[in-house]
Design a protein around this motif. Structure first.
Motif, mmCIF file in Angstrom:
data_model
loop_
_atom_site.group_PDB
_atom_site.id
_atom_site.type_symbol
_atom_site.label_atom_id
_atom_site.label_comp_id
_atom_site.label_asym_id
_atom_site.label_seq_id
_atom_site.Cartn_x
_atom_site.Cartn_y
_atom_site.Cartn_z
ATOM 1 N N ASN A 34 -20.856 12.663 8.403
ATOM 2 C CA ASN A 34 -21.517 13.949 8.121
ATOM 3 C C ASN A 34 -22.927 13.775 7.547
ATOM 4 O O ASN A 34 -23.524 14.723 7.064
ATOM 5 C CB ASN A 34 -20.660 14.810 7.187
ATOM 6 C CG ASN A 34 -20.527 14.201 5.798
ATOM 7 O OD1 ASN A 34 -20.978 13.087 5.572
ATOM 8 N ND2 ASN A 34 -19.899 14.921 4.882
ATOM 9 N N PHE A 48 -17.316 -7.277 -0.939
ATOM 10 C CA PHE A 48 -18.216 -7.573 -2.063
ATOM 11 C C PHE A 48 -19.659 -7.355 -1.597
ATOM 12 O O PHE A 48 -19.960 -7.475 -0.420
ATOM 13 C CB PHE A 48 -18.014 -9.018 -2.528
ATOM 14 C CG PHE A 48 -16.734 -9.238 -3.298
ATOM 15 C CD1 PHE A 48 -15.500 -9.089 -2.686
ATOM 16 C CD2 PHE A 48 -16.760 -9.596 -4.631
ATOM 17 C CE1 PHE A 48 -14.313 -9.285 -3.390
ATOM 18 C CE2 PHE A 48 -15.588 -9.812 -5.355
ATOM 19 C CZ PHE A 48 -14.365 -9.653 -4.734
ATOM 20 N N ALA A 67 -12.126 0.290 4.451
ATOM 21 C CA ALA A 67 -13.170 -0.408 3.691
ATOM 22 C C ALA A 67 -12.940 -0.144 2.212
ATOM 23 O O ALA A 67 -13.345 0.886 1.678
ATOM 24 C CB ALA A 67 -14.552 0.085 4.115
ATOM 25 N N ARG A 116 -29.103 0.149 -4.799
ATOM 26 C CA ARG A 116 -28.436 -1.144 -4.676
ATOM 27 C C ARG A 116 -29.477 -2.246 -4.854
ATOM 28 O O ARG A 116 -30.596 -2.156 -4.340
ATOM 29 C CB ARG A 116 -27.659 -1.213 -3.364
ATOM 30 C CG ARG A 116 -26.449 -0.272 -3.463
ATOM 31 C CD ARG A 116 -25.535 -0.339 -2.288
ATOM 32 N NE ARG A 116 -25.832 0.649 -1.278
ATOM 33 C CZ ARG A 116 -25.091 0.847 -0.192
ATOM 34 N NH1 ARG A 116 -24.018 0.118 -0.004
ATOM 35 N NH2 ARG A 116 -25.410 1.773 0.697
HETATM 36 N N1 NAD Z 1 -22.353 -1.995 1.246
HETATM 37 C C1 NAD Z 1 -21.621 -2.615 0.346
HETATM 38 O O1 NAD Z 1 -22.085 -3.469 -0.391
HETATM 39 C C2 NAD Z 1 -20.164 -2.266 0.217
HETATM 40 C C3 NAD Z 1 -19.383 -2.998 -0.697
HETATM 41 C C4 NAD Z 1 -18.046 -2.658 -0.829
HETATM 42 C C5 NAD Z 1 -17.485 -1.663 -0.071
HETATM 43 N N2 NAD Z 1 -18.261 -0.979 0.814
HETATM 44 C C6 NAD Z 1 -17.630 0.115 1.554
HETATM 45 O O2 NAD Z 1 -18.060 0.102 2.903
HETATM 46 C C7 NAD Z 1 -18.242 1.440 3.358
HETATM 47 C C8 NAD Z 1 -19.647 1.592 3.937
HETATM 48 O O3 NAD Z 1 -20.587 1.243 2.934
HETATM 49 P P1 NAD Z 1 -22.146 1.468 3.176
HETATM 50 O O4 NAD Z 1 -22.858 0.491 2.350
HETATM 51 O O5 NAD Z 1 -22.426 1.542 4.630
HETATM 52 O O6 NAD Z 1 -22.319 2.904 2.535
HETATM 53 P P2 NAD Z 1 -23.372 4.049 2.920
HETATM 54 O O7 NAD Z 1 -23.408 4.953 1.739
HETATM 55 O O8 NAD Z 1 -24.639 3.449 3.435
HETATM 56 O O9 NAD Z 1 -22.673 4.777 4.149
HETATM 57 C C9 NAD Z 1 -21.576 5.626 3.997
HETATM 58 C C10 NAD Z 1 -21.546 6.574 5.165
HETATM 59 O O10 NAD Z 1 -20.399 7.430 4.987
HETATM 60 C C11 NAD Z 1 -20.796 8.757 5.294
HETATM 61 N N3 NAD Z 1 -19.921 9.687 4.571
HETATM 62 C C12 NAD Z 1 -19.782 9.844 3.237
HETATM 63 N N4 NAD Z 1 -18.899 10.823 2.971
HETATM 64 C C13 NAD Z 1 -18.470 11.285 4.179
HETATM 65 C C14 NAD Z 1 -17.562 12.294 4.586
HETATM 66 N N5 NAD Z 1 -16.906 13.041 3.691
HETATM 67 N N6 NAD Z 1 -17.367 12.499 5.904
HETATM 68 C C15 NAD Z 1 -18.028 11.753 6.836
HETATM 69 N N7 NAD Z 1 -18.919 10.801 6.517
HETATM 70 C C16 NAD Z 1 -19.123 10.555 5.193
HETATM 71 C C17 NAD Z 1 -22.243 8.857 4.828
HETATM 72 O O11 NAD Z 1 -22.913 9.929 5.482
HETATM 73 C C18 NAD Z 1 -22.785 7.494 5.225
HETATM 74 O O12 NAD Z 1 -23.315 7.508 6.525
HETATM 75 C C19 NAD Z 1 -17.963 2.365 2.190
HETATM 76 O O13 NAD Z 1 -16.633 2.827 2.288
HETATM 77 C C20 NAD Z 1 -18.093 1.458 0.994
HETATM 78 O O14 NAD Z 1 -17.276 1.856 -0.064
HETATM 79 C C21 NAD Z 1 -19.590 -1.255 0.966
#
Ligand code: NAD
Length: 324
Positions: free
Chosen positions: A40, A178, A119, A191
């Protein structure tokens, strides 16, 4: 990369327009998979693949029931804001996304008889009392603090997954990811790697919260994507798997590396490293025990921090050029 399936299954990626999701989308498309993104938020990260006929983008929240036409056989459930800045701005939305969004994703996996990868995150370990953290460590999380919406939200994600497997035998994979960094991560989302790179490129100060001794293990995004794909196609479904680098780097060292890499390109020369008060509940140390990932996936990160930072800097510079 050898993880693509021969049948190239139809894949749903929730949160596929985010930082990590967009890299996963591109990796799967290049492996010949049909990919559906459910997100979204902004789809800017997918601009270069939007015209690919194998990609469908659905702009909707995972908290609404999933469109039934999707019928994927693999679901990567990534939707959830991961930027610490968002934890303060929309905690209730994050909790709702973790609970209702994950329930919808698991429900879709159950109905479509699909395999689902969730994730999760190293944040489920909170401020750990053991180091490195094995998957068997239950964590030390504050449920009443500024990070609680995310940390506890992700613990709920895992609890829901366990319940769906117990009651409905859903085919499940859980990745405890991580710290990931790399191209496509916005400088503004708080970040640390990208905040430092952006500051140094613009000759601003690199601000460390706390005394600089806090450490993280950073993995470059392509390594993480490979780990997720290997886990999805592995036979390991017993429980969560840590996906992360074992190399621990303090914030002070990270800032030094960024300054030094930029200086090699004659950039960021007037940046200083400055210290501010520590942030509440920010964990002091995070380091995965990656023995399980190595054993069951044969995976380990390959990109060094220096190389990853150079690639990230190059992406930031190219993105700025494109905006001029
Ligand atoms: N990047 C990291 O370092 C990291 C580390 C641990 C876990 N994760 C997990 O990996 C996943 C992706 O991380 P990321 O870094 O790409 O995060 P990000 O914030 O860049 O991307 C998250 C995406 O989810 C979408 N989103 C959020 N709420 C939503 C909803 N209700 N409906 C539909 N879409 C929704 C956002 O629009 C965004 O595009 C997450 O679940 C995060 O918890 C990431």
């Amino acid at each position: 990369m050898t993880v693509g399936s021969k049948q190239a299954p139809r894949v749903l990626i929730t949160g596929g327009a985010g930082f990590l999701g967009s890299h996963l989308v591109k990796s799967l498309l290049s492996g010949g998979n049909e990919v559906i993104v459910l997100d979204n938020g902004s789809t800017k990260n997918l601009e270069d693949v939007k015209s690919n006929p194998k990609l469908e983008i659905i702009q909707a929240s995972v908290t609404d029931p999933f469109p039934s036409h999707i019928l994927a056989s693999r679901i990567y459930h990534l939707a959830c804001h991961a930027s610490p800045k968002q934890f303060g701005l929309r905690p209730l939305e994050i909790l709702e996304t973790c609970y209702t969004g994950t329930k919808n994703a698991l429900e879709a996996a159950r109905k479509w008889n699909a395999r689902i990868l969730l994730a999760s995150t190293s944040e489920v370990y909170g401020n750990p009392e053991v180091c490195p953290q094995p998957e068997t460590y239950n964590g030390n999380v504050n449920c009443f603090g500024p990070r609680a919406c995310y940390d506890e939200g992700k613990r709920v994600v895992e609890a829901l997954a366990f319940a769906y497997r117990k009651q409905y035998s859903v085919d499940l994979r859980i990745a405890r990811i991580f710290n990931v960094y790399g191209p496509g991560m916005p400088a503004s989302d708080g970040r640390v790697v990208c905040s430092f790179v952006d500051a140094a490129i613009h000759s601003r100060d690199l601000v460390i919260t706390g005394d600089g001794a806090a450490s993280r293990c950073f993995q470059y995004v392509s390594d993480c994507v490979e780990g997720l794909r290997l886990l999805m196609e592995s036979s390991w479904s017993k429980g969560p798997v840590n996906i992360g680098s074992e190399t621990e780097t303090t914030m002070a060292k990270l800032a030094g590396i960024v300054v030094q890499r930029l200086a090699a390109q004659k950039l960021g020369r007037s940046s200083r490293i400055v210290y501010k008060d520590a942030v509440e509940d920010d964990p002091q140390r995070r380091r995965p025990d990656w023995g399980l990932a190595r054993r069951v996936l044969g995976w380990e990160p390959r990109v060094s921090l220096e190389t990853g930072i150079d690639r990230t800097v190059a992406w930031f510079l190219a993105a700025e050029d494109a905006c001029r």
